[in-house]
Design a protein around this motif. Sequence first.
Motif, PDB file in Angstrom:
ATOM      1  N   CYS A 136     -40.746  44.236  22.139  1.00 35.36           N
ATOM      2  CA  CYS A 136     -39.995  45.351  22.708  1.00 35.36           C
ATOM      3  C   CYS A 136     -39.347  45.006  24.041  1.00 35.36           C
ATOM      4  CB  CYS A 136     -40.907  46.568  22.888  1.00 35.36           C
ATOM      5  SG  CYS A 136     -41.442  47.307  21.332  1.00 35.36           S
ATOM      6  N   ASN A 137     -39.610  43.806  24.541  1.00 33.58           N
ATOM      7  CA  ASN A 137     -39.037  43.369  25.823  1.00 33.58           C
ATOM      8  C   ASN A 137     -38.912  41.846  25.802  1.00 33.58           C
ATOM      9  OD1 ASN A 137     -38.095  43.425  28.465  1.00 33.58           O
ATOM     10  ND2 ASN A 137     -40.159  43.409  29.338  1.00 33.58           N
ATOM     11  N   LEU A 138     -37.969  41.358  25.024  1.00 27.54           N
ATOM     12  CA  LEU A 138     -37.859  39.924  24.784  1.00 27.54           C
ATOM     13  C   LEU A 138     -37.200  39.187  25.953  1.00 27.54           C
ATOM     14  CD1 LEU A 138     -36.721  40.063  21.051  1.00 27.54           C
ATOM     15  CD2 LEU A 138     -38.975  39.391  21.923  1.00 27.54           C
ATOM     16  N   PRO A 139     -37.674  37.977  26.264  1.00 30.64           N
ATOM     17  CA  PRO A 139     -37.133  37.209  27.381  1.00 30.64           C
ATOM     18  C   PRO A 139     -35.943  36.324  26.988  1.00 30.64           C
ATOM     19  CG  PRO A 139     -39.014  36.050  26.486  1.00 30.64           C
ATOM     20  CD  PRO A 139     -38.859  37.315  25.670  1.00 30.64           C
ATOM     21  N   PHE A 140     -35.170  36.765  25.998  1.00 29.07           N
ATOM     22  CA  PHE A 140     -34.045  35.982  25.508  1.00 29.07           C
ATOM     23  C   PHE A 140     -32.733  36.702  25.812  1.00 29.07           C
ATOM     24  CE2 PHE A 140     -37.569  35.475  22.330  1.00 29.07           C
ATOM     25  CZ  PHE A 140     -37.995  34.226  22.788  1.00 29.07           C
ATOM     26  N   LYS A 141     -31.662  35.923  25.982  1.00 30.63           N
ATOM     27  CA  LYS A 141     -30.355  36.478  26.294  1.00 30.63           C
ATOM     28  C   LYS A 141     -29.746  37.173  25.075  1.00 30.63           C
ATOM     29  CE  LYS A 141     -29.258  32.999  29.812  1.00 30.63           C
ATOM     30  NZ  LYS A 141     -28.319  31.916  30.208  1.00 30.63           N
ATOM     31  N   ASP A 142     -28.776  38.031  25.338  1.00 31.36           N
ATOM     32  CA  ASP A 142     -28.050  38.679  24.255  1.00 31.36           C
ATOM     33  C   ASP A 142     -27.390  37.627  23.359  1.00 31.36           C
ATOM     34  OD1 ASP A 142     -28.744  40.896  25.705  1.00 31.36           O
ATOM     35  OD2 ASP A 142     -26.694  41.534  26.158  1.00 31.36           O
ATOM     36  N   VAL A 153     -44.385  42.435  11.061  1.00 35.18           N
ATOM     37  CA  VAL A 153     -44.615  42.619  12.496  1.00 35.18           C
ATOM     38  C   VAL A 153     -44.374  44.076  12.892  1.00 35.18           C
ATOM     39  CG1 VAL A 153     -43.812  42.013  14.819  1.00 35.18           C
ATOM     40  CG2 VAL A 153     -44.016  40.233  13.074  1.00 35.18           C
ATOM     41  N   LEU A 154     -43.288  44.663  12.433  1.00 33.52           N
ATOM     42  CA  LEU A 154     -42.870  45.985  12.901  1.00 33.52           C
ATOM     43  C   LEU A 154     -43.881  47.086  12.604  1.00 33.52           C
ATOM     44  CD1 LEU A 154     -39.081  45.789  11.985  1.00 33.52           C
ATOM     45  CD2 LEU A 154     -40.096  45.723  14.277  1.00 33.52           C
ATOM     46  N   GLU A 155     -44.690  46.908  11.547  1.00 32.67           N
ATOM     47  CA  GLU A 155     -45.700  47.936  11.225  1.00 32.67           C
ATOM     48  C   GLU A 155     -46.830  47.959  12.244  1.00 32.67           C
ATOM     49  OE1 GLU A 155     -46.903  44.204   8.961  1.00 32.67           O
ATOM     50  OE2 GLU A 155     -45.060  45.277   9.465  1.00 32.67           O
ATOM     51  N   ASP A 160     -41.207  51.096  17.012  1.00 34.90           N
ATOM     52  CA  ASP A 160     -40.512  50.099  16.190  1.00 34.90           C
ATOM     53  C   ASP A 160     -39.003  50.147  16.374  1.00 34.90           C
ATOM     54  OD1 ASP A 160     -40.356  52.589  14.916  1.00 34.90           O
ATOM     55  OD2 ASP A 160     -40.376  51.722  12.899  1.00 34.90           O
ATOM     56  N   VAL A 161     -38.453  51.313  16.729  1.00 32.66           N
ATOM     57  CA  VAL A 161     -37.010  51.407  16.958  1.00 32.66           C
ATOM     58  C   VAL A 161     -36.607  50.569  18.169  1.00 32.66           C
ATOM     59  CG1 VAL A 161     -35.096  52.947  17.529  1.00 32.66           C
ATOM     60  CG2 VAL A 161     -36.801  53.654  15.856  1.00 32.66           C
ATOM     61  N   LYS A 162     -37.419  50.613  19.218  1.00 32.22           N
ATOM     62  CA  LYS A 162     -37.143  49.793  20.395  1.00 32.22           C
ATOM     63  C   LYS A 162     -37.194  48.309  20.031  1.00 32.22           C
ATOM     64  CE  LYS A 162     -38.448  49.166  25.256  1.00 32.22           C
ATOM     65  NZ  LYS A 162     -39.389  49.592  26.333  1.00 32.22           N
ATOM     66  N   ALA A 163     -38.152  47.933  19.192  1.00 33.31           N
ATOM     67  CA  ALA A 163     -38.247  46.540  18.740  1.00 33.31           C
ATOM     68  C   ALA A 163     -37.025  46.154  17.914  1.00 33.31           C
ATOM     69  CB  ALA A 163     -39.522  46.353  17.925  1.00 33.31           C
ATOM     70  N   MET A 164     -36.591  47.049  17.025  1.00 31.31           N
ATOM     71  CA  MET A 164     -35.400  46.775  16.225  1.00 31.31           C
ATOM     72  C   MET A 164     -34.169  46.569  17.108  1.00 31.31           C
ATOM     73  SD  MET A 164     -35.861  49.543  13.129  1.00 31.31           S
ATOM     74  CE  MET A 164     -37.295  49.540  12.055  1.00 31.31           C
ATOM     75  N   LYS A 165     -34.062  47.370  18.167  1.00 31.75           N
ATOM     76  CA  LYS A 165     -32.928  47.248  19.089  1.00 31.75           C
ATOM     77  C   LYS A 165     -32.956  45.905  19.816  1.00 31.75           C
ATOM     78  CE  LYS A 165     -32.193  52.192  19.904  1.00 31.75           C
ATOM     79  NZ  LYS A 165     -32.256  53.313  20.886  1.00 31.75           N
ATOM     80  N   GLU A 166     -34.158  45.430  20.146  1.00 35.22           N
ATOM     81  CA  GLU A 166     -34.281  44.120  20.776  1.00 35.22           C
ATOM     82  C   GLU A 166     -33.892  43.004  19.803  1.00 35.22           C
ATOM     83  OE1 GLU A 166     -35.782  42.820  24.337  1.00 35.22           O
ATOM     84  OE2 GLU A 166     -34.081  44.149  23.990  1.00 35.22           O
TER      85      GLU A 166
END
Length: 260
Positions: A136-142, A153-155, A160-166
């Motif tokens: 939900c807070n990935l250290p990778f660039k766009d 993983v998502l379950e 999970d929506v925040k994770a999907m957005k990442e």
Amino acid sequence: MKNIFKFILNIIPRPLLIRLSYLIRPILAFFLKGTKFTDPIDGKRFNTFLPYGYGNQRNNVLSPSTLSLERHRLLWLYLKNETNFFSEKLKTDTVPRVLHFAPEQCFLKRFKALTHLEYTTTDLESPIADVKADICNLPFKDNSYDIILCNHVLEHIPDDVKAMKELYRVMKVGGMGVFQIPQDLNRAITFEDNSITNKKERAKIFGQYDHVRVYGRDYFDKLRAVGFKVNAVDYTATLSAKAIETYCLAKGELIPIVYK
């Protein structure tokens, strides 16, 4: 044996279980070798596969050699037969970058050996991941990765929506991903209930004590709402009944292939 495996899965923490499995795997493969079933990932054959499940156990699903489950073998066959993932043809002007969440043992060494890819693994807890990170807070660039693998993983993720957005953010435009999840296709709507806190009850209802939901058919719409284009692939429909039986696959399981 089913009760023993169920006890082990529910008692031993996942990171320790991963480490122990490296020691146990060769012993299991030796004693169960035969001719009835085949693991397509390494080509080894066995008289039986092992049972698996935190709640209700499924018989004959865990490969003794790679520790792959139905979903892993299905994905391997799809990537091998229907994509250029394993081929030098995947190369373009730059080396394709692959991000793999919660890397599975059955894939890790094989994917790392693919020299035409830049392969990175990530997870918050896994002892075999390269980068420790919160989905939900990935250290990778766009727009960093051409291919993203994020399977089962998502379950586990409350938001999970925040994770999907990442996942959408770090995928390159034109990139693709595979986001497998445990899914009940008989459900139209995803089910979750945070008031259920007992581990045994959660395992019974959600399939695993650390799952927070059971995805329904609306899973694909959730991905589309984030911005992904989604193709739900029933790859078993292209295989013979004999192949499904030999490889111990789950007939009708859908592979969510996403694009940005």
